[in-house]
Motif scaffolding. Sequence first.
Motif, mmCIF file in Angstrom:
data_model
loop_
_atom_site.group_PDB
_atom_site.id
_atom_site.type_symbol
_atom_site.label_atom_id
_atom_site.label_comp_id
_atom_site.label_asym_id
_atom_site.label_seq_id
_atom_site.Cartn_x
_atom_site.Cartn_y
_atom_site.Cartn_z
ATOM 1 N N PRO A 324 28.899 -11.035 -12.916
ATOM 2 C CA PRO A 324 30.156 -11.820 -13.098
ATOM 3 C C PRO A 324 29.986 -13.305 -13.134
ATOM 4 N N GLU A 325 30.780 -14.019 -13.907
ATOM 5 C CA GLU A 325 30.695 -15.416 -13.958
ATOM 6 C C GLU A 325 31.954 -15.977 -13.688
ATOM 7 N N LEU A 326 32.122 -16.945 -12.818
ATOM 8 C CA LEU A 326 33.423 -17.651 -12.365
ATOM 9 C C LEU A 326 33.199 -18.976 -12.664
ATOM 10 N N ILE A 327 33.815 -19.419 -13.559
ATOM 11 C CA ILE A 327 33.339 -20.829 -13.871
ATOM 12 C C ILE A 327 34.784 -21.910 -13.720
ATOM 13 N N GLN A 328 34.704 -23.154 -13.452
ATOM 14 C CA GLN A 328 35.568 -23.886 -13.264
ATOM 15 C C GLN A 328 36.839 -23.436 -12.644
ATOM 16 N N GLY A 329 38.034 -23.407 -13.102
ATOM 17 C CA GLY A 329 39.062 -23.071 -12.426
ATOM 18 C C GLY A 329 39.051 -21.579 -11.663
ATOM 19 N N ALA A 330 38.344 -20.572 -12.318
ATOM 20 C CA ALA A 330 38.201 -19.340 -12.000
ATOM 21 C C ALA A 330 37.514 -19.336 -10.789
ATOM 22 N N ALA A 331 36.575 -20.388 -10.462
ATOM 23 C CA ALA A 331 35.729 -20.342 -9.254
ATOM 24 C C ALA A 331 36.538 -20.641 -7.939
ATOM 25 N N THR A 332 37.435 -19.773 -7.597
ATOM 26 C CA THR A 332 38.102 -19.974 -6.091
ATOM 27 C C THR A 332 37.540 -19.347 -5.358
ATOM 28 N N PRO A 333 37.454 -19.765 -3.981
ATOM 29 C CA PRO A 333 37.036 -19.165 -3.039
ATOM 30 C C PRO A 333 37.225 -17.365 -2.852
ATOM 31 N N GLN A 334 38.471 -17.088 -3.212
ATOM 32 C CA GLN A 334 38.927 -16.027 -2.924
ATOM 33 C C GLN A 334 38.089 -14.855 -4.140
ATOM 34 N N ALA A 335 38.208 -15.382 -5.148
ATOM 35 C CA ALA A 335 37.419 -14.779 -6.205
ATOM 36 C C ALA A 335 36.040 -14.719 -6.192
ATOM 37 N N LEU A 336 35.339 -15.665 -5.589
ATOM 38 C CA LEU A 336 34.020 -15.779 -5.277
ATOM 39 C C LEU A 336 33.921 -14.822 -4.340
ATOM 40 N N CYS A 337 34.743 -14.587 -3.357
ATOM 41 C CA CYS A 337 34.362 -13.694 -2.335
ATOM 42 C C CYS A 337 34.648 -12.276 -2.685
ATOM 43 N N ASP A 338 35.608 -12.012 -3.305
ATOM 44 C CA ASP A 338 35.866 -10.660 -3.994
ATOM 45 C C ASP A 338 34.553 -10.048 -4.843
ATOM 46 N N ALA A 339 34.362 -10.859 -5.764
ATOM 47 C CA ALA A 339 33.316 -10.572 -6.692
ATOM 48 C C ALA A 339 31.906 -10.362 -5.676
ATOM 49 N N THR A 340 31.775 -11.124 -5.026
ATOM 50 C CA THR A 340 30.425 -10.671 -3.790
ATOM 51 C C THR A 340 30.511 -9.565 -3.176
ATOM 52 N N LEU A 341 31.580 -9.095 -2.617
ATOM 53 C CA LEU A 341 31.926 -8.107 -2.025
ATOM 54 C C LEU A 341 31.835 -6.932 -2.763
ATOM 55 N N GLN A 342 32.231 -6.933 -4.029
ATOM 56 C CA GLN A 342 31.882 -5.695 -4.925
ATOM 57 C C GLN A 342 30.339 -5.295 -5.017
ATOM 58 N N TRP A 343 29.655 -6.476 -5.088
ATOM 59 C CA TRP A 343 28.115 -6.118 -5.350
ATOM 60 C C TRP A 343 27.604 -5.495 -3.551
ATOM 61 N N LEU A 344 28.133 -6.044 -2.713
ATOM 62 C CA LEU A 344 27.741 -5.566 -1.536
ATOM 63 C C LEU A 344 28.297 -4.221 -1.215
ATOM 64 N N ASP A 345 29.486 -3.962 -1.631
ATOM 65 C CA ASP A 345 29.884 -2.529 -1.475
ATOM 66 C C ASP A 345 28.974 -1.544 -2.253
ATOM 67 N N ALA A 346 28.677 -2.066 -3.493
ATOM 68 C CA ALA A 346 28.102 -1.106 -4.493
ATOM 69 C C ALA A 346 26.714 -0.634 -3.932
ATOM 70 N N LYS A 347 26.102 -1.420 -3.071
ATOM 71 C CA LYS A 347 24.707 -1.010 -2.609
ATOM 72 C C LYS A 347 24.965 0.601 -1.816
ATOM 73 N N VAL A 348 25.985 0.653 -1.025
ATOM 74 C CA VAL A 348 26.329 1.783 -0.427
ATOM 75 C C VAL A 348 27.240 2.886 -1.338
ATOM 76 N N GLN A 349 28.375 2.364 -1.912
ATOM 77 C CA GLN A 349 29.367 3.152 -2.638
ATOM 78 C C GLN A 349 28.822 3.697 -4.037
ATOM 79 N N HIS A 350 28.292 2.620 -4.889
ATOM 80 C CA HIS A 350 27.728 2.927 -6.260
ATOM 81 C C HIS A 350 26.300 2.607 -6.270
ATOM 82 N N PRO A 351 25.180 3.048 -5.645
ATOM 83 C CA PRO A 351 23.796 2.429 -5.609
ATOM 84 C C PRO A 351 23.326 2.546 -7.134
ATOM 85 N N ALA A 352 23.750 3.561 -8.191
ATOM 86 C CA ALA A 352 23.542 3.764 -9.586
ATOM 87 C C ALA A 352 23.769 2.609 -9.942
ATOM 88 N N THR A 353 24.815 1.620 -9.642
ATOM 89 C CA THR A 353 25.054 0.420 -10.461
ATOM 90 C C THR A 353 24.048 -0.660 -10.250
#
Length: 389
Positions: A324-353
């Motif tokens: 994911p890319e979050l550029i300029q106005g899209a780079a809000t703290p909440q959006a950055l947090c949510d996108a990062t959590l998706q990767w951290l969750d995937a390590k356990v929930q979707h390792p194939a990803t």
Amino acid sequence: MTDKAPRVAMVAGEASGDLLAGLLLDGMQARWPAATAHGIGGPQMARRGFAAWWPSDKLAVHGYSVEVFRRLRELLSIRKQLRNRLLADRPDIFIGVDAPDFNLGLEADLRAAGIRTVHFVCPSIWAWRADRVEKIRKSAGHVLCIFPFEPELLARHGIAATYVGHPLASVIPEVPDRSGARAHLGLADGDEVLAILPGSRSAEVQYIAPAFFQAAALLRQARPNLRMVVPAVPALQARIEQVAREQGVSGMLQIVTGQSHTVLAACDATLIASGTATLEAALFKRPMVIGYHMHPLSWWLMKRKQLQPWVGLPNILCGEFVVPELIQGAATPQALCDATLQWLDAKVQHPATITALEQRFSALHASLRRDTSQLAADAIEKILATAAV
């Protein structure tokens, strides 16, 4: 073959250019042990005996025009002094390493005076600013390319070029030592680790670090045990620590001096500013969230020149949004947090990803891995054997 040890003038801008130039010097010094090099450079070049008349961080500017304009008089003065010095004491070859806004104009003047010129790292004319092709043709007698598709593109415009691979692909191991990197940083194998890289320029820290650190606070709320490590460029560490205090996250972050490769090797994922560091993260096979923010006017001017939908190098090279890319106005703290959590969750929930992404980055690594130092030295040797044009 040219046996005479060449006198080489070089200009490298900021940390990434310094690293590339250092590897280029390795190849030339292996070919010509008595070669000398001087100009503008940083610590990696200095370790190879480079004589820096100005430090490379003098050229570290951010944005398309606004930040550059504030320092334009200083940059033009440095370029004029350097040009006059090189014209008075002519090198056998001039190599501009990246920093196209500074180097291409200098190369044009030197080439017009009969000095051989090489530009190392093709400006991203395939991503934005296609109008720069004419300037490259006028300035560079030869271009050393780090991506395999670039020589053919330049040839269409009558520009001689050689693919030498990306030096980072040889520096970064194909299988990073995560456990060793963690031990070096005082992290346990079982820790969940996020690397936060808010940029290597002062203006990047100004515009990007606050949102990244606010996202870090949100991430700590969601994951109390998450270890977050920030590799700081030495010259910017005090400023990064100040921003961390201002955002109330000093106690949550492990800020280390330099060591970006160690931190990327150690992490499970990274929140990272767009730039060369994103390619480094891809070569370390790490999931990432790319964020970026700049002065609004700089963004407006850059956006008008953009030719592709992607900003991050991993996505550009893969031809799709693999991260994911979050550029300029899209780079809000909440959006950055949510996108990062998706990767951290995937390590356990979707390792194939995660596995699929690692495989994609492994293929990218293989395509970029060449003996860059030798290939670049081979190309430079051929250029030195020909008359300047």
